[in-house]
Scaffold this motif. Sequence first.
Motif, PDB file in Angstrom:
ATOM      1  N   PRO A  33       0.824  -1.223   0.000  1.00 18.48           N
ATOM      2  CA  PRO A  33       0.000   0.000   0.000  1.00 18.48           C
ATOM      3  C   PRO A  33       0.850   1.262   0.000  1.00 18.48           C
ATOM      4  O   PRO A  33       1.786   1.379   0.785  1.00 18.48           O
ATOM      5  CB  PRO A  33      -0.779  -0.100   1.318  1.00 18.48           C
ATOM      6  CG  PRO A  33      -0.070  -1.090   2.158  1.00 18.48           C
ATOM      7  CD  PRO A  33       0.857  -1.898   1.308  1.00 18.48           C
ATOM      8  N   THR A  34       0.537   2.191  -0.866  1.00 25.02           N
ATOM      9  CA  THR A  34       1.287   3.453  -0.908  1.00 25.02           C
ATOM     10  C   THR A  34       0.432   4.659  -0.530  1.00 25.02           C
ATOM     11  O   THR A  34       0.863   5.790  -0.646  1.00 25.02           O
ATOM     12  CB  THR A  34       1.925   3.665  -2.301  1.00 25.02           C
ATOM     13  OG1 THR A  34       0.899   3.562  -3.293  1.00 25.02           O
ATOM     14  CG2 THR A  34       2.997   2.619  -2.574  1.00 25.02           C
ATOM     15  N   CYS A  35      -0.820   4.391  -0.100  1.00 29.15           N
ATOM     16  CA  CYS A  35      -1.659   5.467   0.444  1.00 29.15           C
ATOM     17  C   CYS A  35      -2.656   4.801   1.401  1.00 29.15           C
ATOM     18  O   CYS A  35      -2.811   3.570   1.388  1.00 29.15           O
ATOM     19  CB  CYS A  35      -2.395   6.227  -0.663  1.00 29.15           C
ATOM     20  SG  CYS A  35      -3.506   5.209  -1.633  1.00 29.15           S
ATOM     21  N   ALA A  36      -3.316   5.625   2.219  1.00 30.54           N
ATOM     22  CA  ALA A  36      -4.226   5.069   3.228  1.00 30.54           C
ATOM     23  C   ALA A  36      -5.373   4.290   2.571  1.00 30.54           C
ATOM     24  O   ALA A  36      -5.834   3.283   3.108  1.00 30.54           O
ATOM     25  CB  ALA A  36      -4.761   6.183   4.119  1.00 30.54           C
ATOM     26  N   ALA A  37      -5.808   4.733   1.391  1.00 35.40           N
ATOM     27  CA  ALA A  37      -6.921   4.046   0.715  1.00 35.40           C
ATOM     28  C   ALA A  37      -6.572   2.594   0.395  1.00 35.40           C
ATOM     29  O   ALA A  37      -7.436   1.711   0.471  1.00 35.40           O
ATOM     30  CB  ALA A  37      -7.312   4.799  -0.565  1.00 35.40           C
ATOM     31  N   HIS A  38      -5.307   2.339   0.021  1.00 29.13           N
ATOM     32  CA  HIS A  38      -4.891   0.947  -0.236  1.00 29.13           C
ATOM     33  C   HIS A  38      -4.994   0.108   1.034  1.00 29.13           C
ATOM     34  O   HIS A  38      -5.376  -1.066   0.997  1.00 29.13           O
ATOM     35  CB  HIS A  38      -3.433   0.880  -0.722  1.00 29.13           C
ATOM     36  CG  HIS A  38      -3.195   1.498  -2.066  1.00 29.13           C
ATOM     37  ND1 HIS A  38      -1.931   1.806  -2.513  1.00 29.13           N
ATOM     38  CD2 HIS A  38      -4.042   1.863  -3.056  1.00 29.13           C
ATOM     39  CE1 HIS A  38      -2.007   2.326  -3.723  1.00 29.13           C
ATOM     40  NE2 HIS A  38      -3.289   2.377  -4.080  1.00 29.13           N
ATOM     41  N   MET A  39      -4.629   0.710   2.154  1.00 28.44           N
ATOM     42  CA  MET A  39      -4.693  -0.038   3.425  1.00 28.44           C
ATOM     43  C   MET A  39      -6.127  -0.308   3.816  1.00 28.44           C
ATOM     44  O   MET A  39      -6.462  -1.377   4.323  1.00 28.44           O
ATOM     45  CB  MET A  39      -3.987   0.750   4.536  1.00 28.44           C
ATOM     46  CG  MET A  39      -2.512   0.483   4.547  1.00 28.44           C
ATOM     47  SD  MET A  39      -1.834   0.229   6.194  1.00 28.44           S
ATOM     48  CE  MET A  39      -2.479  -1.348   6.673  1.00 28.44           C
TER      49      MET A  39
ATOM     50  N   GLY B 220       6.187   8.956  -0.140  1.00 29.60           N
ATOM     51  CA  GLY B 220       7.091   9.714  -1.011  1.00 29.60           C
ATOM     52  C   GLY B 220       8.044   8.845  -1.818  1.00 29.60           C
ATOM     53  O   GLY B 220       8.432   9.203  -2.923  1.00 29.60           O
ATOM     54  N   VAL B 221       8.420   7.674  -1.298  1.00 29.15           N
ATOM     55  CA  VAL B 221       9.367   6.796  -1.999  1.00 29.15           C
ATOM     56  C   VAL B 221       8.613   5.746  -2.812  1.00 29.15           C
ATOM     57  O   VAL B 221       8.874   5.544  -3.991  1.00 29.15           O
ATOM     58  CB  VAL B 221      10.338   6.114  -0.997  1.00 29.15           C
ATOM     59  CG1 VAL B 221      11.207   5.076  -1.702  1.00 29.15           C
ATOM     60  CG2 VAL B 221      11.208   7.168  -0.315  1.00 29.15           C
ATOM     61  N   GLY B 222       7.671   5.041  -2.189  1.00 33.62           N
ATOM     62  CA  GLY B 222       6.763   4.173  -2.940  1.00 33.62           C
ATOM     63  C   GLY B 222       7.168   2.719  -3.074  1.00 33.62           C
ATOM     64  O   GLY B 222       6.343   1.890  -3.421  1.00 33.62           O
ATOM     65  N   VAL B 223       8.437   2.370  -2.856  1.00 37.03           N
ATOM     66  CA  VAL B 223       8.844   0.957  -2.762  1.00 37.03           C
ATOM     67  C   VAL B 223       9.440   0.754  -1.373  1.00 37.03           C
ATOM     68  O   VAL B 223       9.874   1.700  -0.719  1.00 37.03           O
ATOM     69  CB  VAL B 223       9.863   0.534  -3.842  1.00 37.03           C
ATOM     70  CG1 VAL B 223       9.213   0.504  -5.210  1.00 37.03           C
ATOM     71  CG2 VAL B 223      11.086   1.447  -3.837  1.00 37.03           C
ATOM     72  N   GLU B 224       9.481  -0.518  -0.923  1.00 42.91           N
ATOM     73  CA  GLU B 224       9.940  -0.806   0.431  1.00 42.91           C
ATOM     74  C   GLU B 224      11.420  -0.463   0.606  1.00 42.91           C
ATOM     75  O   GLU B 224      12.131  -0.188  -0.353  1.00 42.91           O
ATOM     76  CB  GLU B 224       9.735  -2.300   0.761  1.00 42.91           C
ATOM     77  CG  GLU B 224       8.304  -2.771   0.752  1.00 42.91           C
ATOM     78  CD  GLU B 224       7.866  -3.243  -0.608  1.00 42.91           C
ATOM     79  OE1 GLU B 224       8.496  -2.857  -1.625  1.00 42.91           O
ATOM     80  OE2 GLU B 224       6.892  -4.003  -0.679  1.00 42.91           O
ATOM     81  N   SER B 225      11.849  -0.595   1.871  1.00 36.57           N
ATOM     82  CA  SER B 225      13.237  -0.277   2.209  1.00 36.57           C
ATOM     83  C   SER B 225      14.204  -1.250   1.540  1.00 36.57           C
ATOM     84  O   SER B 225      13.866  -2.391   1.235  1.00 36.57           O
ATOM     85  CB  SER B 225      13.420  -0.343   3.719  1.00 36.57           C
ATOM     86  OG  SER B 225      13.092  -1.631   4.199  1.00 36.57           O
ATOM     87  N   THR B 226      15.408  -0.753   1.324  1.00 36.26           N
ATOM     88  CA  THR B 226      16.531  -1.594   0.926  1.00 36.26           C
ATOM     89  C   THR B 226      16.967  -2.387   2.155  1.00 36.26           C
ATOM     90  O   THR B 226      17.067  -1.827   3.242  1.00 36.26           O
ATOM     91  CB  THR B 226      17.684  -0.684   0.448  1.00 36.26           C
ATOM     92  OG1 THR B 226      17.212   0.072  -0.671  1.00 36.26           O
ATOM     93  CG2 THR B 226      18.913  -1.492   0.060  1.00 36.26           C
TER      94      THR B 226
ATOM     95  N   GLN C  55       8.697   6.424 -11.040  1.00 33.42           N
ATOM     96  CA  GLN C  55       8.285   5.040 -11.303  1.00 33.42           C
ATOM     97  C   GLN C  55       8.145   4.273  -9.978  1.00 33.42           C
ATOM     98  O   GLN C  55       7.211   3.496  -9.803  1.00 33.42           O
ATOM     99  CB  GLN C  55       9.315   4.351 -12.200  1.00 33.42           C
ATOM    100  CG  GLN C  55       9.416   4.974 -13.588  1.00 33.42           C
ATOM    101  CD  GLN C  55      10.733   4.618 -14.264  1.00 33.42           C
ATOM    102  OE1 GLN C  55      11.357   3.606 -13.973  1.00 33.42           O
ATOM    103  NE2 GLN C  55      11.173   5.479 -15.177  1.00 33.42           N
ATOM    104  N   ALA C  56       9.082   4.517  -9.043  1.00 33.19           N
ATOM    105  CA  ALA C  56       9.013   3.847  -7.740  1.00 33.19           C
ATOM    106  C   ALA C  56       7.747   4.276  -6.999  1.00 33.19           C
ATOM    107  O   ALA C  56       7.041   3.448  -6.412  1.00 33.19           O
ATOM    108  CB  ALA C  56      10.258   4.173  -6.911  1.00 33.19           C
ATOM    109  N   ARG C  57       7.448   5.568  -7.047  1.00 30.84           N
ATOM    110  CA  ARG C  57       6.241   6.072  -6.362  1.00 30.84           C
ATOM    111  C   ARG C  57       4.963   5.482  -6.930  1.00 30.84           C
ATOM    112  O   ARG C  57       3.988   5.302  -6.241  1.00 30.84           O
ATOM    113  CB  ARG C  57       6.187   7.603  -6.490  1.00 30.84           C
ATOM    114  CG  ARG C  57       6.511   8.321  -5.206  1.00 30.84           C
ATOM    115  CD  ARG C  57       6.173   9.785  -5.237  1.00 30.84           C
ATOM    116  NE  ARG C  57       6.621  10.506  -6.402  1.00 30.84           N
ATOM    117  CZ  ARG C  57       7.844  11.016  -6.566  1.00 30.84           C
ATOM    118  NH1 ARG C  57       8.762  10.860  -5.639  1.00 30.84           N
ATOM    119  NH2 ARG C  57       8.158  11.673  -7.663  1.00 30.84           N
ATOM    120  N   ARG C  58       4.963   5.204  -8.250  1.00 28.20           N
ATOM    121  CA  ARG C  58       3.730   4.827  -8.933  1.00 28.20           C
ATOM    122  C   ARG C  58       3.527   3.321  -9.082  1.00 28.20           C
ATOM    123  O   ARG C  58       2.423   2.857  -9.335  1.00 28.20           O
ATOM    124  CB  ARG C  58       3.720   5.462 -10.335  1.00 28.20           C
ATOM    125  CG  ARG C  58       3.505   6.953 -10.364  1.00 28.20           C
ATOM    126  CD  ARG C  58       2.020   7.321 -10.417  1.00 28.20           C
ATOM    127  NE  ARG C  58       1.354   6.627 -11.499  1.00 28.20           N
ATOM    128  CZ  ARG C  58       0.278   5.864 -11.365  1.00 28.20           C
ATOM    129  NH1 ARG C  58      -0.269   5.697 -10.179  1.00 28.20           N
ATOM    130  NH2 ARG C  58      -0.256   5.266 -12.409  1.00 28.20           N
TER     131      ARG C  58
END
Length: 339
Positions: free
Chosen positions: A149-155, A173-179, A291-294
Motif C-alpha cells: 500500500p502506498t496510500c491510506a486508501a490501499h490499506m 514519497g518513496v513508494g517501494v519498500e526499504s533496501t 516510477q518507484a512512487r507509482r
Amino acid sequence: METKLLRETEQDIQEAAAILRAGGLVGIPTETVYGLGANGLDSSAVGKIFAAKGRPQDNPLILHVPDASWLARYCRGVPDSAYTLAARFWPGPLTMILPRKDVVPDAVTAGLDTVGIRCPNHPVTLAIIRAADVPVAAPSGNTSGRPSPTCAAHMVEDMTGKIDAIVDGGQCGVGVESTIIDLTCTPPRLLRPGGLPLEALEEVLGEVAVDAALLRPLGEGEKPKAPGMKYRHYAPKAPVTVVLGEPSATADYIAARLGEHTGVICFDEWAGRFAGHVVENIGSSARKDEQARRVFDALRAFDHTDVTEIYAQCPHEDGLGLAVANRLKKAAGFHVVEV
Ligand code: AMP
Ligand code: MG
C-alpha cells in the motif's frame, strides 16, 4: 472489528500509540510504503499481524525505531558500519540485518538469530513510536501476496475490519519498500533492493554482495536469506509479462500483442501507443523516482478493471531502477521477455 481512521493530529498520534501499547494493530504511514504495526516486544500482538495479512509464519518482520540510539537495545555486537549507515541514511529507506538480543521475540524474527531494523522517515510514525515507547514491528500493510500500500486508501482496501486503526499520513514519497542490507556477513549482502539505491550503500561500504534471489527465480529447495523473497508477491489478479529492452522496442513489442482485455504498464512517453486499453503510466522513462512512487498503485489499479493480461515496460536496473524492476519481475512471477 471496527477499523478507525486516524489523522495526523496530536490527539490521533496519542491514540495510535495507546492502541499499540495495548497490543492492537495500527496501519502506519512511512516514506516507503504503509506498514502494519504492532508492539515489537509483545509476541501475541505480533502474531495478529500474521493473521491479518495471511502472512506465512516463516517470514520475519522489521522492527521500526525512532533513532540509532535504539540499535543497541535490540541488537548484539552492533558494528561501526551500522552506525555509519544510520548517520548517513536514517531516518530513511534502509533496513539493517544484525544479530538480535533475546528481548526481541521469536515472533518478530521468525526464529532467526538476526533482526531487521529501520528508522522510517515519516514525522507522524516517528511521533507514534516515541509516544508508544516501544519498537514497532511492521511488514508492509497489504494482504500477503498483493501489491504494497502506498496510500491510506490501499490499506483501507486490504485491512478494513481486520485491524484497530489506520493512520492517514498521505501518499508515500518513496513508494517501494526499504533496501535490506545484511551486516552479519562479509562483504555485506543486499537482500532486497529498495528505496535506497545499491550505489549509495557501495559508497559507504565498498563491496556489497547481491543475493541470488534478487536476480532470478529460486530453484527447488533453495533458501533465500530474506525469507520474504521466496514468495510470489505484489501480484495483480491478471498475469503480468515484463518486457525488457529499449523503451521504443518494448513499446513496439507490446503494441503488436494488444488484445481486447490487455492492460499495459508503461512510461509516460509511450502511453499514446496503447490508446483504448487500460493503461497505467508510471512516469517518464528518465524518472525512476516517479516510477518507484507509482509502481504499486499501477499494479493495484488493474484489479478494478476487466483486464486478463498485463504487459509492463521496465526500467534499467541502476539507481532506483533495481527496486522498480525487482517489484515488476516479482509481480510477474519472473515471467520476463527480452526484445
Ligand atoms: P515486508 O516489509 O513486508 O517486505 O517484510 C519484511 C521483509 O524483511 C521480508 O522480506 C523479510 O524476509 C525481511 N526480513 C525481516 N527480518 C529479516 C531477517 N532477520 N533476516 C532477513 N530478512 C529479514
Ligand atoms: Mg511486504
